[in-house]
Scaffold this active site. Structure first.
Site, PDB file in Angstrom:
ATOM      1  N   GLU A  92     -16.178   1.552   2.272  1.00 36.22           N
ATOM      2  CA  GLU A  92     -15.595   2.161   3.475  1.00 36.22           C
ATOM      3  C   GLU A  92     -16.540   3.177   4.129  1.00 36.22           C
ATOM      4  O   GLU A  92     -16.563   3.310   5.344  1.00 36.22           O
ATOM      5  CB  GLU A  92     -14.256   2.822   3.144  1.00 36.22           C
ATOM      6  CG  GLU A  92     -14.355   3.902   2.076  1.00 36.22           C
ATOM      7  CD  GLU A  92     -13.004   4.570   1.745  1.00 36.22           C
ATOM      8  OE1 GLU A  92     -11.981   4.166   2.297  1.00 36.22           O
ATOM      9  OE2 GLU A  92     -13.005   5.512   0.939  1.00 36.22           O
ATOM     10  N   HIS A 111       0.838  -1.207   0.000  1.00 38.35           N
ATOM     11  CA  HIS A 111       0.000   0.000   0.000  1.00 38.35           C
ATOM     12  C   HIS A 111       0.868   1.250   0.000  1.00 38.35           C
ATOM     13  O   HIS A 111       1.806   1.346   0.794  1.00 38.35           O
ATOM     14  CB  HIS A 111      -0.907  -0.012   1.242  1.00 38.35           C
ATOM     15  CG  HIS A 111      -1.860   1.143   1.299  1.00 38.35           C
ATOM     16  ND1 HIS A 111      -2.053   1.907   2.419  1.00 38.35           N
ATOM     17  CD2 HIS A 111      -2.698   1.664   0.358  1.00 38.35           C
ATOM     18  CE1 HIS A 111      -2.959   2.840   2.182  1.00 38.35           C
ATOM     19  NE2 HIS A 111      -3.371   2.715   0.935  1.00 38.35           N
TER      20      HIS A 111
HETATM   21  C1  NOJ Z   1      -8.927   5.845   1.494  1.00 40.64           C
HETATM   22  C2  NOJ Z   1      -8.981   4.559   0.757  1.00 40.64           C
HETATM   23  O1  NOJ Z   1     -10.126   4.494  -0.060  1.00 40.64           O
HETATM   24  C3  NOJ Z   1      -8.977   3.432   1.762  1.00 40.64           C
HETATM   25  O2  NOJ Z   1      -9.128   2.193   1.119  1.00 40.64           O
HETATM   26  C4  NOJ Z   1      -7.707   3.502   2.562  1.00 40.64           C
HETATM   27  O3  NOJ Z   1      -7.744   2.522   3.570  1.00 40.64           O
HETATM   28  C5  NOJ Z   1      -7.544   4.868   3.222  1.00 40.64           C
HETATM   29  N1  NOJ Z   1      -7.721   5.915   2.260  1.00 40.64           N
HETATM   30  C6  NOJ Z   1      -6.170   5.039   3.852  1.00 40.64           C
HETATM   31  O4  NOJ Z   1      -5.203   5.091   2.842  1.00 40.64           O
HETATM   32 CA    CA Z   2     -11.569   6.428  -0.803  1.00 37.55          CA
END
Ligand code: NOJ
Ligand code: CA
Length: 704
Positions: free
Chosen positions: A509, A414
């Protein structure tokens, strides 16, 4: 390339009068017809008919150029080229094994009537399901390099249609959708949700593309773009009285829009049209308007399912940052004492996920919060936060990559840039080479927050170029890319098939820390955001309510459990997350079986039911097999859909395992109640799908 020059054969009519010249081009099946005309002012206009009804009335073409006259009027036609094209190609991965690319093309070359003429061409391609148009600027003495102040293309819709839209905004696509008539846009421009960190909504009747449209005569249209390269994103500005939408392109930090040098071209503007909503979703026109793959080595590109250290942070059960480790003496949400550090990306926790992935046949483990910088990542507008190579002390970067590979799993590295993109550009090359050297062939990138340091828009030309630079550099290092907070896709995954998926819309999310995504959300996404390419939505949540972790929490996923399963089919991506915590899957092994079984790469796809904002059923045939997987979803309304299995091979028997909402299930009151049934089906079988409010059904159909 099977490009046949067939001047005489084309259905091209051309009339040259004293003032106006006009041309007509019909789609191969003759249902769509494009009318072009050079009017008395020397301006080229276009209009589109579908089944003999005007769906795009006479619309404008041209540009405002900085410090020059507009490039719009006073043209003469210097050349007209026409051709037909029909071939079939195979994507590296995709929804179908073969893609037919069948269109008629006309290229109108224009030059100004002036002693210093400037020139451009407009290319139109007319497919059976829509039209693409793009501008090309040949190399020329009177237009060498220039700044586009505005694009003047319009889409003159023929009525006050129903549209599915989000507010115009060049910094984020993470909105819920509005459904309204065109005339209501300004009235409804939705309040921005506090959870959208980057929102910069544009005041007025602005909407983003892909824009989904339905006319009173039940003709469906989708306006978007294809092959967005070296040019800003297009939003649309509506005249709410005439229903004419004008292309509005994103600017840079100082207000300029596109810096161009001839020879150059714009992206394609796309209009997909059908009276059957299923055809809009099945359309391959945006992909067809992109160039064939430029990658010679695709051996590292592998569609896969993945799990990862992700949801636990979004739920607040662990942290991205390492300093959380020092505070790890508090209790878990359920009151038990924490035995582990609070930092999510520890060696021990990562091993747990790797073991879980290996056991269940997942190809990847996403690890967020492995690298230094998270203490300062958000809201501080610091430029040099991450270096993308230094792990936290409790994360064994090399050891974990070897451990994963020894189990047949790859780590998805990531890189959250926190919008500090100049900084990322500095480290990208080193970081990608490091990934490649340890065998991590997949990257999830992120661009949360305003773009630092210059304040570019996410959708401006500079960022459009950055996102593509990252994809190309990743391919040189044999890395697949999943981008979050990127520019919304325009089919570039045909040209760069290491570009697996993007977020670029409101993902799962939001359900964990905001008012969330309403039950209709996933029934709109396929008609809007997904028209441009796969989405990393992150489906598969089994613990629907956050109160399972925090008794007072109100947040929840706005679907039933089996709708979460159906999303693996209805929200297409070649890389799909098994998003929930391993323990939540282990608690429901019967429902988890579907996530273990479902494929991610397909030989065939059938859209069986579709209506934007209401329902969708998609069946897909797993690559290289006779097995099918089906997902059917509804919005907040309970629904029954008649399913006909005639898409199956005739004369064969299949075991269908049906994962459906329990009779008393609903997204709000009883979301986790499901039933699993096994039956034998053939191509002659029929089934009545019963979807709960906010519900869905998933079916695996395995050849006997
Ligand atoms: C937003 C992203 O959409 C999500 O997947 C990620 O965990 C967070 N940013 C932190 O980078
Ligand atoms: Ca996002």
């Amino acid at each position: 390339m099977n490009l046949k020059k067939v001047y005489g054969m084309l259905l091209l009519t051309c009339s040259i009068g004293a003032f106006a010249q006009s041309f007509k081009v019909s789609s191969p099946d003759k249902q769509i017809s494009l009318a072009l005309s050079l009017n008395e002012n020397g301006a080229l206009t276009y209009g589109i008919q579908y089944k003999n009804k005007e769906v795009i009335e006479s619309s404008k073409l041209g540009f405002k150029i900085k410090d020059q006259d507009d490039l719009m009027n006073n043209f003469s036609i210097v050349k007209v080229d026409s051709s037909a094209h029909n071939d079939t190609w195979q994507p590296v991965w995709g929804e179908t094994k073969n893609i037919v690319n069948n269109y008629k093309e006309i290229i109108i070359s224009l030059a100004e009537k002036s002693d210093k003429p400037r020139m451009f061409k407009v290319i139109f391609r007319v497919f059976n399901d829509g039209v693409g148009l793009r501008y090309m600027f040949p190399e020329q003495a009177n237009l060498m390099h220039f700044i586009v102040e505005d694009e003047l293309t319009t889409f003159n819709l023929a009525g006050d249609h129903k549209i599915w839209w989000m507010p115009g905004d060049f910094d984020t696509n993470e909105y819920t959708y509005n459904t309204s008539q065109i005339s209501e846009i300004e009235k409804l421009a939705k309040k921005r949700d506090g959870a959208i960190f980057t929102a910069t909504p544009i005041k007025g009747a602005f909407v983003q593309t892909p824009l989904m449209i339905k006319t009173k005569d039940k003709v469906y249209m989708n306006i978007h773009e294809a092959a967005l390269v070296n040019y800003p994103v297009m939003d649309l500005h509506f005249d709410v009285n005439t229903y004419e939408a004008t292309a509005t392109i994103a600017s840079d930090a100082v207000g300029n829009k596109a810096y161009l040098r001839t020879p150059c071209q714009t992206p394609w503007r796309t209009i997909i049209i059908s009276d059957d909503a299923r055809d809009i979703i099945a359309s391959k026109t945006i992909l067809n308007l992109n160039e064939p793959s430029k990658l010679t080595n695709t051996s590292y590109i592998k569609p896969m399912k993945y799990c990862g250290i992700w949801l636990e942070m979004h739920l607040g059960l662990s942290t991205w940052d390492y300093s959380g480790t020092q505070a790890a003496t508090d209790a878990n949400a359920d009151g038990t004492q924490r035995t582990k550090t609070k930092h999510g990306a520890t060696t021990e926790n990562t091993k747990k996920y790797i073991d879980f992935a290996a056991k269940n046949g997942f190809g990847g483990v996403l690890v967020e919060g492995w690298n230094t910088g998270w203490e300062d990542w958000f809201g501080k507008w610091k430029e040099d936060v991450f270096d993308f190579v230094t792990p936290y002390p409790d994360y064994d970067y090399r050891g974990l990559n070897s451990y994963a590979q020894s189990k047949g799993v790859g780590i998805i590295t990531h890189h959250e840039t926190s919008g500090s993109v100049t900084n990322y550009e500095r480290y990208m090359d080193t970081a990608y080479r490091l990934m490649s050297s340890v065998g991590s062939h997949a990257l999830k990138s992120g661009y949360v927050g305003k773009i630092i340091p210059r304040g570019e828009f996410h959708d401006g030309q500079w960022m459009v170029n950055h996102y593509l630079r990252a994809i190309k550099k990743a391919s040189e290092n044999q890395i697949m890319v999943v981008a979050h907070e990127p520019v919304r896709p325009t089919g570039l995954h045909r040209t760069y098939p290491n570009f697996m998926a993007a977020e670029a819309a409101r993902g799962q999310e939001f359900n964990f820390w905001s008012e969330g995504n309403p039950p209709e959300h996933e029934t709109i996404l396929p008609f809007t955001r997904l028209m441009g390419g796969p989405m990393d939505y992150t489906p598969g949540i089994f613990k629907i309510k956050k109160s399972s972790y925090y008794p007072d929490a109100k947040e929840q996923v706005h679907t039933t459990l089996t709708k979460q399963l159906a999303l693996y089919l209805t929200l297409y991506s070649p890389i799909q997350m098994a998003t929930d915590l391993p323990e939540n899957y282990e608690a429901k092994p019967d429902a988890f079986q579907f996530i273990k079984d479902v494929a991610v790469d397909w030989d065939d796809t059938k859209v069986l039911h579709a209506e934007p904002g209401e329902y969708l059923t998609i069946a897909r045939k797993a690559k290289g097999t006779n097995n099918w997987f089906l997902g059917s979803i509804t919005d907040e309304n309970a629904r029954q859909l008649a399913l006909d299995f005639s898409f199956l091979d005739k004369g064969k028997k299949f075991t269908a395992t049906i994962y459906r909402d329990a009779d008393d299930a609903s997204w709000d009151k009883n979301p986790e109640a499901y039933k699993i049934e096994k039956i034998t089906v053939t191509a002659k079988s029929k089934l009545n799908l019963k979807l709960a409010p906010g519900g869905g059904t998933a079916i695996s159909i395995i050849a006997q």
